[in-house]
Enzyme design. Structure first.
Site, PDB file in Angstrom:
ATOM      1  N   ARG A 123      57.520  42.478  23.246  1.00  0.00           N
ATOM      2  CA  ARG A 123      56.380  42.215  24.144  1.00  0.00           C
ATOM      3  C   ARG A 123      56.644  42.871  25.492  1.00  0.00           C
ATOM      4  O   ARG A 123      55.769  43.429  26.122  1.00  0.00           O
ATOM      5  CB  ARG A 123      56.140  40.708  24.290  1.00  0.00           C
ATOM      6  CG  ARG A 123      55.141  40.381  25.390  1.00  0.00           C
ATOM      7  CD  ARG A 123      54.518  38.986  25.299  1.00  0.00           C
ATOM      8  NE  ARG A 123      55.408  37.951  24.864  1.00  0.00           N
ATOM      9  CZ  ARG A 123      56.397  37.408  25.608  1.00  0.00           C
ATOM     10  NH1 ARG A 123      56.603  37.840  26.836  1.00  0.00           N
ATOM     11  NH2 ARG A 123      57.157  36.458  25.113  1.00  0.00           N
ATOM     12  N   TYR A 150      29.737  48.005  30.019  1.00  0.00           N
ATOM     13  CA  TYR A 150      29.886  47.465  28.667  1.00  0.00           C
ATOM     14  C   TYR A 150      29.602  45.957  28.661  1.00  0.00           C
ATOM     15  O   TYR A 150      30.097  45.221  29.510  1.00  0.00           O
ATOM     16  CB  TYR A 150      31.303  47.778  28.162  1.00  0.00           C
ATOM     17  CG  TYR A 150      31.636  47.095  26.858  1.00  0.00           C
ATOM     18  CD1 TYR A 150      30.796  47.212  25.753  1.00  0.00           C
ATOM     19  CD2 TYR A 150      32.785  46.320  26.732  1.00  0.00           C
ATOM     20  CE1 TYR A 150      31.098  46.570  24.570  1.00  0.00           C
ATOM     21  CE2 TYR A 150      33.091  45.681  25.540  1.00  0.00           C
ATOM     22  CZ  TYR A 150      32.234  45.807  24.462  1.00  0.00           C
ATOM     23  OH  TYR A 150      32.524  45.165  23.286  1.00  0.00           O
ATOM     24  N   ASP A 155      36.666  52.547  34.891  1.00  0.00           N
ATOM     25  CA  ASP A 155      36.761  52.536  33.433  1.00  0.00           C
ATOM     26  C   ASP A 155      36.316  53.924  32.971  1.00  0.00           C
ATOM     27  O   ASP A 155      35.136  54.280  33.064  1.00  0.00           O
ATOM     28  CB  ASP A 155      35.862  51.430  32.863  1.00  0.00           C
ATOM     29  CG  ASP A 155      35.969  51.316  31.341  1.00  0.00           C
ATOM     30  OD1 ASP A 155      36.265  52.331  30.697  1.00  0.00           O
ATOM     31  OD2 ASP A 155      35.711  50.218  30.815  1.00  0.00           O
ATOM     32  N   LYS A 198      38.381  54.215  21.655  1.00  0.00           N
ATOM     33  CA  LYS A 198      37.315  55.220  21.650  1.00  0.00           C
ATOM     34  C   LYS A 198      37.889  56.641  21.576  1.00  0.00           C
ATOM     35  O   LYS A 198      38.622  56.938  20.657  1.00  0.00           O
ATOM     36  CB  LYS A 198      36.438  54.995  22.883  1.00  0.00           C
ATOM     37  CG  LYS A 198      36.033  53.514  23.094  1.00  0.00           C
ATOM     38  CD  LYS A 198      35.177  53.024  21.975  1.00  0.00           C
ATOM     39  CE  LYS A 198      34.874  51.549  21.883  1.00  0.00           C
ATOM     40  NZ  LYS A 198      35.362  50.586  22.793  1.00  0.00           N
TER      41      LYS A 198
HETATM   42  O1  P1T Z   1      36.603  47.106  22.450  1.00  0.00           O
HETATM   43  P1  P1T Z   1      37.740  47.233  23.412  1.00  0.00           P
HETATM   44  O2  P1T Z   1      38.799  48.172  22.969  1.00  0.00           O
HETATM   45  O3  P1T Z   1      38.279  45.904  23.850  1.00  0.00           O
HETATM   46  O4  P1T Z   1      37.154  47.941  24.734  1.00  0.00           O
HETATM   47  C1  P1T Z   1      36.200  47.352  25.541  1.00  0.00           C
HETATM   48  C2  P1T Z   1      35.434  48.403  26.296  1.00  0.00           C
HETATM   49  C3  P1T Z   1      35.783  48.682  27.612  1.00  0.00           C
HETATM   50  N1  P1T Z   1      35.131  49.609  28.338  1.00  0.00           N
HETATM   51  C4  P1T Z   1      34.116  50.313  27.811  1.00  0.00           C
HETATM   52  C5  P1T Z   1      33.395  51.317  28.642  1.00  0.00           C
HETATM   53  C6  P1T Z   1      33.717  50.097  26.489  1.00  0.00           C
HETATM   54  O5  P1T Z   1      32.703  50.831  25.998  1.00  0.00           O
HETATM   55  C7  P1T Z   1      34.382  49.117  25.707  1.00  0.00           C
HETATM   56  C8  P1T Z   1      34.006  48.814  24.301  1.00  0.00           C
HETATM   57  N2  P1T Z   1      32.761  49.321  23.930  1.00  0.00           N
HETATM   58  C9  P1T Z   1      32.189  49.250  22.699  1.00  0.00           C
HETATM   59  C10 P1T Z   1      32.741  48.589  21.655  1.00  0.00           C
HETATM   60  C11 P1T Z   1      30.895  49.929  22.569  1.00  0.00           C
HETATM   61  O6  P1T Z   1      30.418  50.159  21.426  1.00  0.00           O
HETATM   62  O7  P1T Z   1      30.322  50.265  23.612  1.00  0.00           O
END
Ligand code: P1T
Length: 381
Positions: free
Chosen positions: A46, A98, A173, A198
């Site tokens: 961790r 998001y 972000d 992503k």
């Molecule tokens: O899903 P996760 O890995 O926890 O990420 C969250 C997140 C954070 N910031 C942005 C700009 C994002 O688009 C996302 C997650 N977004 C999607 C799952 C989506 O389809 O837009």
């Protein structure tokens, strides 16, 4: 070195013991210590794991930062950054972001006594809007650019100046275009956050997150929180993200070529009411996009004529674009933000923010652009 070279080599030297050209997946939760207090730099996974350490170094390098931290998801990265705040603190955030980040701010972080004001960035003088939203207890500015899902562009350098003048932390972000096209730390941001799920991962096979900064004090705090909170990625997920980074540059170039082609096709289609893509000269912030990004990415949003009924028909006819949440993978995806990614935003609030019932979001993959065009054309017609 250039981006492409750093992405393949930084943090990824051949294994000292075996010469393996890829970083091994260290599947271990713990490490033998030679004596009490004497170890080789790793005690417990961790706290630290060599595969994750390699990923963290690569992430820092491609974002032009000094320090990288990897997390179990984008929201785990976001939560850890927001842990810098205390009861009574205030956040200024962009109003298009998001839905999961909005939900975190409103349903979790607000319960910690940390409030958020959202700034409408569809106005002439956005910098004044941000400036006016700052309160004596404001500690942090949170932005996405391009935003999810309306692909608005926020001026990172101007906000960095505002943040500095008011002693605030500016967090960007950078999920939507990846560091290949935009590096917020070079423009003055303090922290970059990613959902590595992503573009950085790039193959829709992991959930992951990242934080990058060049500020040593912020890094030390976040490194402490990463271990104290514990939302870390597994060694295998760390390996997959590292593998994704190696091809990020070539994938991003293809995503963009395809998206530009499709955006041009879609903007002239009679069934399309409105299109959002920062690479089109008629995007309201195209000039700003050109100054802070070296490319416009692979995300397109569009409003269809005929409202929700048209959207339902369109979705039922499309074949290559898979109806699915997420973005940034090699395969093309289609998302209906109202019910999917932004379903957590109350209807009135959502409509105020401009997310209409006829909005569709496309994550343009790296299939052949003419096949993607045919698919869209058939579904629209
Ligand atoms: O899903 P996760 O890995 O926890 O990420 C969250 C997140 C954070 N910031 C942005 C700009 C994002 O688009 C996302 C997650 N977004 C999607 C799952 C989506 O389809 O837009």
């Amino acid at each position: 070195m250039h981006f492409e070279t750093k992405a393949i080599h930084d943090g990824q030297e051949p294994d000292l013991q075996t010469g393996a050209v890829n970083v091994p997946i260290y599947l271990t939760s713990t490490y033998q210590q030679e004596a009490i207090g004497k170890h080789k730099g790793y005690e417990y996974s961790r706290t630290g794991n060599p595969t994750r350490a390699a990923l963290e170094q690569a992430l820092a390098s491609i974002e032009s930062g000094k320090f990288g931290l990897a997390f179990a998801s984008g929201l785990a990265a976001t939560t850890t950054v927001l842990s810098l705040l205390k009861n009574g603190d205030h956040i200024v955030a962009v109003d298009d972001l998001y839905g999961g980040t909005y939900r975190l701010l409103e349903k979790v972080v607000r319960n910690w006594g940390v409030t958020t004001t959202y700034v409408d960035i569809n106005v002439e003088d956005v910098n004044s809007s941000f400036q006016n939203a700052i309160q004596p207890n404001t500690k942090l500015i949170w932005i996405e650019t391009p935003t999810n899902p309306l692909l608005k562009i926020v001026d990172i350098a101007s906000l960095a100046t505002i943040a500095r003048q008011n002693q605030l932390i500016l967090v960007v972000d950078n999920t939507f275009v990846s560091p290949y096209f935009q590096r917020p730390l070079e423009l003055g941001a303090d922290i970059v956050v990613h959902s590595t799920t992503k573009y950085i991962g790039g193959h829709s096979d992991i959930i992951g997150g990242a934080v990058i900064t060049s500020n040593e004090e912020i890094y030390s705090q976040l490194k402490f929180y990463q271990n104290a909170i514990g939302a870390v990625p597994s060694p295998f997920d760390s390996y997959l993200v590292l593998r994704g980074i190696k091809t990020l540059a070539v994938r991003m170039r293809e995503h963009e070529t395809n998206a530009l082609h499709l955006a041009n096709f879609l903007q002239n289609h009679p069934k399309v009411e409105r299109i959002y893509y920062p690479g089109l000269p008629n995007h309201p912030q195209h000039q700003l996009a050109k100054t802070q990004m070296s490319g416009f990415g692979g995300m397109i949003s569009l409003e269809l004529k005929g409202g929700f009924a048209a959207v339902e028909k369109f979705v039922s006819r499309i074949k290559l674009f898979l109806l699915a949440e997420s973005l940034g993978g090699v395969e093309s995806l289609l998302c209906y933000p109202v019910k999917m990614t932004h379903g957590a935003i109350p209807e009135a609030e959502r409509l105020k923010r401009g997310i209409k019932d006829n909005l569709v979001r496309l994550s343009v993959g790296i299939e052949h652009k003419l096949d993607l065009q045919t698919d869209l054309e058939n579904a629209l017609n």
